[in-house]
Design an enzyme around this catalytic site. Sequence first.
Site, PDB file in Angstrom:
ATOM      1  N   GLY A   1     -37.889   4.825   6.666  1.00 27.18           N
ATOM      2  CA  GLY A   1     -36.647   4.549   5.957  1.00 27.18           C
ATOM      3  C   GLY A   1     -35.421   4.710   6.828  1.00 27.18           C
TER       4      GLY A   1
ATOM      5  N   TYR B   1     -50.346  15.111  26.030  1.00 25.87           N
ATOM      6  CA  TYR B   1     -48.973  14.943  25.562  1.00 25.87           C
ATOM      7  C   TYR B   1     -48.017  15.699  26.490  1.00 25.87           C
ATOM      8  CZ  TYR B   1     -51.089  13.401  21.124  1.00 25.87           C
ATOM      9  OH  TYR B   1     -51.827  12.764  20.150  1.00 25.87           O
TER      10      TYR B   1
ATOM     11  N   SER C   1     -45.248   5.314  13.391  1.00 24.13           N
ATOM     12  CA  SER C   1     -44.350   5.762  14.469  1.00 24.13           C
ATOM     13  C   SER C   1     -42.874   5.605  14.115  1.00 24.13           C
ATOM     14  CB  SER C   1     -44.683   4.997  15.756  1.00 24.13           C
ATOM     15  OG  SER C   1     -46.044   5.148  16.089  1.00 24.13           O
ATOM     16  N   GLY C   2     -42.562   5.805  12.833  1.00 21.95           N
ATOM     17  CA  GLY C   2     -41.171   5.789  12.382  1.00 21.95           C
ATOM     18  C   GLY C   2     -40.767   4.535  11.647  1.00 21.95           C
ATOM     19  N   LEU C   3     -41.538   3.445  11.757  1.00 20.16           N
ATOM     20  CA  LEU C   3     -41.144   2.183  11.135  1.00 20.16           C
ATOM     21  C   LEU C   3     -41.047   2.290   9.613  1.00 20.16           C
ATOM     22  CD1 LEU C   3     -43.128  -0.457  13.217  1.00 20.16           C
ATOM     23  CD2 LEU C   3     -40.640  -0.326  12.966  1.00 20.16           C
ATOM     24  N   LEU C   4     -41.872   3.127   8.998  1.00 17.57           N
ATOM     25  CA  LEU C   4     -41.884   3.247   7.539  1.00 17.57           C
ATOM     26  C   LEU C   4     -41.101   4.463   7.050  1.00 17.57           C
ATOM     27  CD1 LEU C   4     -45.637   2.340   6.856  1.00 17.57           C
ATOM     28  CD2 LEU C   4     -43.620   0.882   6.550  1.00 17.57           C
TER      29      LEU C   4
ATOM     30  N   PRO D   1     -48.984   7.922  10.095  1.00 20.02           N
ATOM     31  CA  PRO D   1     -48.879   7.429   8.722  1.00 20.02           C
ATOM     32  C   PRO D   1     -47.561   6.720   8.438  1.00 20.02           C
ATOM     33  CG  PRO D   1     -48.531   9.799   8.786  1.00 20.02           C
ATOM     34  CD  PRO D   1     -48.994   9.400  10.154  1.00 20.02           C
TER      35      PRO D   1
END
Length: 351
Positions: A228, A67, A223-226, A220
């Site tokens: 909100g 990373y 990558s930000g889609l869930l 989980p």
Amino acid sequence: MSTKTSFPTRPLGRSDMSITRIGLGAWAMGGNDWAIGWGPQDDTDSIAAIRLAVDRGINWIDTAAVYGLGHSEEIVGRALAQMSPGERPYVFTKCGLTWSADQRQATPRRNGAPASIRREVEASLRRLGVERIDLYQMHWPAGDGTPLEAYWQELLDLKQAGKVRAVGLSNHNLAQLQDAEALGHVESLQPPFSAIQRSAAADLIPWCAQNGTGVIVYSPMQSGLLSGGFTAERAQALRQDDWRSRNAEFKAPNLARNLALAEALKPIAERHGATQAAVAIAWTLAWPGVTGAIVGARNAAQVDGVVGAAELELDADDMARIANAIELTGAGFGPLRPEDDSGALPANLFA
């Protein structure tokens, strides 16, 4: 180190560690000067996020040598140096991806050579400023022809030598997991898992539950889609140095399905007085066999938005509503919800 925390913990497999239900993920803290970054990142924000997560009771941080090509580990090391020994969280990192300093934008190589892993662990120990790594994981299966038996034995040897406390695998399939277990116990598995990417629930997570292997899932919130906080406009505006700009889940037709699923989490979040992000994370933690979830954060405000997931418990009605939303939206793939109390698989288990 002290494991005192205000949050509930679970044993990490058969290791001697018990971890909070969520841990802080430090991928984005590596910055954007490499092939798989998340765009620009302020180091001061990263350290503030680590400090707040630990202050709030999170007792582990997940990073990797690759990373930021060492930079994420350096930032974690700087944050640890500001803490007393009793405050320090567990530190989990990974090996097996190597790079050339003069080709920072080249895709890292999947390197399983035991000699390379020995060099990598020493470099990680130095960057982190620790005497022993709490969990050391092979990041991906080797791509250089090194057999799994060779690199897994090297990790087992590092544990025996006291360089690392526990060893695990990340992004390995069931057959690889079984092959490793035949050599020496796999103490932790790190697969991708979310309400969109659900395939780990079909085989990996149940196997781990049966064999005393801890499971710490990554992405989980997909990558930000869930979370909100994502929109179609935001997806279209992602910078070229953000890896998500090239990912299929952030493009049509998947994007619309994924955002519709995120919207369906809103009434559940409101019912619990939680954020949509916390509900998305809690969904992964509701699966038997999942020990904890890695939650990435780039600043203190993002930590505040997700830390509640460490205590949020979704009930059967919540899980049924989310399963229905997955079916209606057509988002992702894999099992829709865990087995019911009788051990039977619910109808329409697979999307």
